[in-house]
Design a protein around this motif. Structure first.
Motif, short mmCIF file in Angstrom:
data_model
loop_
_atom_site.label_atom_id
_atom_site.label_comp_id
_atom_site.label_asym_id
_atom_site.label_seq_id
_atom_site.Cartn_x
_atom_site.Cartn_y
_atom_site.Cartn_z
N ASP A 102 15.97 -7.09 -24.81
CA ASP A 102 16.23 -5.71 -25.20
C ASP A 102 17.27 -5.68 -26.31
O ASP A 102 18.23 -6.45 -26.28
CB ASP A 102 16.74 -4.94 -23.98
CG ASP A 102 16.67 -3.43 -24.14
OD1 ASP A 102 16.49 -2.97 -25.28
OD2 ASP A 102 16.80 -2.73 -23.13
N LEU A 126 6.42 -5.73 -24.91
CA LEU A 126 5.97 -5.43 -23.55
C LEU A 126 4.91 -4.33 -23.55
O LEU A 126 3.95 -4.36 -22.77
CB LEU A 126 7.17 -5.01 -22.69
CG LEU A 126 6.89 -4.60 -21.25
CD1 LEU A 126 6.19 -5.71 -20.47
CD2 LEU A 126 8.19 -4.19 -20.56
N THR A 137 11.31 -5.41 -25.55
CA THR A 137 11.08 -4.11 -24.91
C THR A 137 10.58 -3.05 -25.87
O THR A 137 10.14 -1.99 -25.43
CB THR A 137 12.37 -3.62 -24.23
OG1 THR A 137 13.43 -3.61 -25.19
CG2 THR A 137 12.75 -4.52 -23.07
N ASP A 138 10.63 -3.30 -27.17
CA ASP A 138 10.09 -2.37 -28.16
C ASP A 138 9.89 -3.13 -29.47
O ASP A 138 10.35 -4.26 -29.62
CB ASP A 138 11.02 -1.16 -28.37
CG ASP A 138 12.45 -1.59 -28.62
OD1 ASP A 138 12.72 -2.12 -29.71
OD2 ASP A 138 13.29 -1.42 -27.72
N LEU A 181 7.14 1.54 -18.65
CA LEU A 181 7.59 0.20 -18.29
C LEU A 181 6.83 -0.31 -17.07
O LEU A 181 6.42 -1.47 -17.01
CB LEU A 181 9.09 0.21 -17.98
CG LEU A 181 10.06 0.28 -19.16
CD1 LEU A 181 11.49 0.40 -18.64
CD2 LEU A 181 9.93 -0.93 -20.06
N PHE A 237 12.45 -10.85 -20.57
CA PHE A 237 12.41 -9.53 -21.21
C PHE A 237 13.67 -9.40 -22.06
O PHE A 237 14.79 -9.58 -21.57
CB PHE A 237 12.38 -8.42 -20.15
CG PHE A 237 11.17 -8.49 -19.26
CD1 PHE A 237 9.95 -7.97 -19.67
CD2 PHE A 237 11.25 -9.08 -18.01
CE1 PHE A 237 8.84 -8.04 -18.86
CE2 PHE A 237 10.15 -9.16 -17.18
CZ PHE A 237 8.93 -8.63 -17.61
N ALA A 253 12.60 -3.51 -16.54
CA ALA A 253 11.34 -4.25 -16.63
C ALA A 253 11.38 -5.48 -15.73
O ALA A 253 10.40 -5.81 -15.06
CB ALA A 253 11.07 -4.67 -18.08
N ALA A 262 16.14 -11.56 -17.86
CA ALA A 262 16.31 -10.53 -18.88
C ALA A 262 17.51 -10.87 -19.74
O ALA A 262 18.46 -11.52 -19.28
CB ALA A 262 16.50 -9.15 -18.23
N LYS A 279 16.17 -1.15 -20.53
CA LYS A 279 14.73 -1.40 -20.46
C LYS A 279 14.43 -2.83 -20.01
O LYS A 279 13.51 -3.06 -19.22
CB LYS A 279 14.08 -1.11 -21.83
CG LYS A 279 14.07 0.37 -22.19
CD LYS A 279 13.40 0.63 -23.53
CE LYS A 279 11.90 0.54 -23.43
NZ LYS A 279 11.25 0.96 -24.69
N ALA A 280 15.21 -3.79 -20.49
CA ALA A 280 15.01 -5.17 -20.04
C ALA A 280 15.36 -5.32 -18.57
O ALA A 280 14.67 -6.02 -17.81
CB ALA A 280 15.86 -6.13 -20.88
#
Length: 279
Positions: free
Chosen positions: A39, A150, A123-124, A253, A37, A51, A72, A47-48
């Motif tokens: 971020d 994600l 993450t986005d 998430l 993940f 997640a 991550a 967020k990472a």
């Protein structure tokens, strides 16, 4: 209204196409997948981190922690030991190991790392775009199939559950539990009524099952806070502006991590010969 129905269908089709591209690229030849993940939101890359914690817990609850491994990373190296302010995050049911991971500094995700993982989840969308730009500047393929957002898995659980309800759930053959040998188990092996199961051969397909099965019951609040998965939210397409992860962000998430786990677990080729499958 008809417009709303059409909009829902378009969102689902858009997400499905993006995640199917990633799922088609997966290589199970090592009998497990490495997931990362990534971020781009500094300084904590929360967020990472979140997640990864969610995904690990989901995999453990589903018994696939060995098959699906995750890490991550951030787009920039952390200058200080930036961590998630856990007092501001509503995420009950975490154990000591989870808390320790949330406090650890993350490694920078370098362009060369793209080949170390089977699936890379930004993450986005803004992070995904930035990562693809860095890959291009490094002379690497910026359009790699195994990189996606994600949030593309936000509605994957709902889609798979609907398919299972329509087609029927898989019926795994009864099998022995690893590490346990009983008289009834030996008899079953001899007469063929049960199989060695996870001791031999490809892991058996599992039903989609309850979304939060084996997870803290309080996470049901976060699941509901995620809102309608068929609606796009600002955080799905942009780097969020909030300094504190709100319940909806964490809920989305969680939904995405559940959908990712179910999708990756179901991606093992049916005709694949497993490492311990001997005649």
């Amino acid at each position: 209204t008809a417009a709303e129905v059409e909009g829902t269908a378009l969102v689902r089709q858009w997400r499905a196409g993006r995640r199917e591209r990633q799922l088609r690229s997966l290589d199970w030849s090592r009998y497990h997948l490495q997931v990362c993940f990534v971020d781009g939101y500094e300084p904590s890359y929360f967020k990472a981190r979140l997640a990864s914690v969610l995904f690990r817990r989901i995999c453990r609850a589903r018994g696939c922690g060995v098959l699906l491994c995750c890490e991550a990373g951030g787009l920039q190296p952390t200058q200080r030991k930036q961590a998630v302010d856990q007092s501001s995050v509503f995420l009950p049911g975490l154990n000591q190991r989870d808390h320790e991971f949330l406090e650890q500094p993350l490694e920078e995700f370098l362009p060369a790392h793209i080949h170390l993982y089977d699936a890379v989840l930004a993450t986005d969308q803004e992070t995904c775009d930035a990562l693809r730009k860095r890959l291009s500047h490094a002379g690497l393929n910026a359009d790699v199939d195994h990189l996606c957002v994600l949030g593309d898995y936000l509605d994957a659980y709902d889609v798979m559950l609907a398919q299972e309800n329509a087609q029927g759930a898989p019926t795994p053959k009864p099998s022995m539990t690893p590490g346990f040998v009983t008289v009834d188990g030996i008899r079953g092996l001899m007469d063929g009524s049960i199989s060695p199961g996870p001791l031999r051969g490809r892991p058996q397909p599992q039903p989609v099952g309850p979304a939060l099965g084996g997870l803290p019951t309080a996470w049901g609040i976060l699941w509901s806070e995620a809102g309608n998965p068929d609606e796009l939210q600002p955080g799905d397409a942009e780097t969020p502006t909030e300094n504190v992860p709100n319940p909806q962000t964490i809920g989305r998430l969680l939904r995405s991590a559940v959908g990712l786990q179910r999708s990756l677990s179901a991606s093992i080729p049916e005709d694949m010969r497993w490492w311990n499958d001997e005649e």
